[in-house]
Design a protein around this motif. Sequence first.
Motif, mmCIF file in Angstrom:
data_model
loop_
_atom_site.group_PDB
_atom_site.id
_atom_site.type_symbol
_atom_site.label_atom_id
_atom_site.label_comp_id
_atom_site.label_asym_id
_atom_site.label_seq_id
_atom_site.Cartn_x
_atom_site.Cartn_y
_atom_site.Cartn_z
ATOM 1 N N ASP A 91 0.841 -1.209 0.000
ATOM 2 C CA ASP A 91 0.000 0.000 0.000
ATOM 3 C C ASP A 91 0.871 1.253 0.000
ATOM 4 O O ASP A 91 0.600 2.218 -0.722
ATOM 5 N N ALA A 92 1.922 1.216 0.819
ATOM 6 C CA ALA A 92 2.809 2.390 0.907
ATOM 7 C C ALA A 92 3.556 2.610 -0.406
ATOM 8 O O ALA A 92 3.770 3.751 -0.829
ATOM 9 N N ALA A 93 3.938 1.511 -1.054
ATOM 10 C CA ALA A 93 4.652 1.643 -2.332
ATOM 11 C C ALA A 93 3.751 2.315 -3.364
ATOM 12 O O ALA A 93 4.191 3.194 -4.121
ATOM 13 N N LYS A 94 2.480 1.944 -3.360
ATOM 14 C CA LYS A 94 1.532 2.580 -4.294
ATOM 15 C C LYS A 94 1.394 4.066 -3.962
ATOM 16 O O LYS A 94 1.462 4.926 -4.841
ATOM 17 N N GLN A 95 1.245 4.332 -2.669
ATOM 18 C CA GLN A 95 1.065 5.730 -2.217
ATOM 19 C C GLN A 95 2.275 6.585 -2.589
ATOM 20 O O GLN A 95 2.143 7.737 -2.983
#
Length: 284
Positions: A91-95
């Motif tokens: 999720d953080a990588a997408k963000q």
Amino acid sequence: MTIYAICGASGQLGHLVLDALLRKVPAANVVALARDPAKLADYAAKGVEVRAADYDAPETLAPALAGVDRLLLISGSAIGQRPRQHQAVIDAAKQAGVGYMAYTSILHADRSPIKLGEEHRQTEAALAASGLSYDVLRNGWYNENYTFSLPAQIEAGVITGAQGDGRINSASRKDLAEGAAAVLLDGKGGDIYELAGDKGWTLAEFAKELSRQSGKPVTYVNMGEEEYAQSLIAAGFPEYAARVIANSAYSTSLGALEETGGTLGKLIGRPTTPIAETIAEALR
Ligand SMILES: NC(=O)c1ccc[n+]([C@@H]2O[C@H](COP(=O)([O-])OP(=O)(O)OC[C@H]3O[C@@H](n4cnc5c(N)ncnc54)[C@H](OP(=O)(O)O)[C@@H]3O)[C@@H](O)[C@H]2O)c1
């Protein structure tokens, strides 16, 4: 300038991936993530940017991934917590707008009888659902998993397990680290790499090689999964760990660690490290 980042950089595999990466790209292109950045002070001294990132503190993850183009997520070590932790990193990588990810999964994750495989299947599914460009590194077992108690095995003259005649295409941690670095550098996305050692062996063959190198007779004694788990508990292992180890061992007898595609050797451009060499290293 491409920025490469490694999650789990403070671990044993992570250190070796960092070393392999630094042989190919300048330190200024490398970001190392760890929950305790002090563990990577030696890499910070070489010019690697070390950032704090804790899988259990999701708010630390997107800021730690700012500016990262290509990310290697090394699976965490908290068995039972990993799908949630890895989801937080995805999720953080997408963000953060990370362009590409590679993830260290388990050999034949889609069909592995090893119970640990379930957490990796869940993470592979999370990657597939993420919309990110990613490759999967399905790692076989490390040679080093079998060599940490050689003196005790030589002393006893016995190796116990539940692996039966299952063949084990293990590779050294360094081999798998070099493979991970190669994919982090050049992976195109959409690939699954089944990564294992070139030459498989059985525990009976391992015992024979240990006898040869040590000059002491060592034999392999096979047990059922439950009997092996009980023997580990009796030897002082916590029950949960004993059951994980015994299940992996029994699954090996079903072929879980056999892989003859030779993908890892091709990826690293050299033969993988034979188990005999890792035994010799451990005995030195
Ligand atoms: N293929 C195999 O034979 C094999 C064998 C054992 C494990 N594995 C898997 O492969 C991974 C890498 O192997 P390894 O030998 O490098 O294991 P390792 O030395 O135990 O490294 C585990 C890494 O995960 C990090 N980590 C754990 N929890 C974290 C959290 N909450 N937030 C951030 N980082 C966290 C650790 O950080 P700290 O340094 O702070 O603890 C460490 O960097 C393991 O974690 C496990 O999933 C594979």
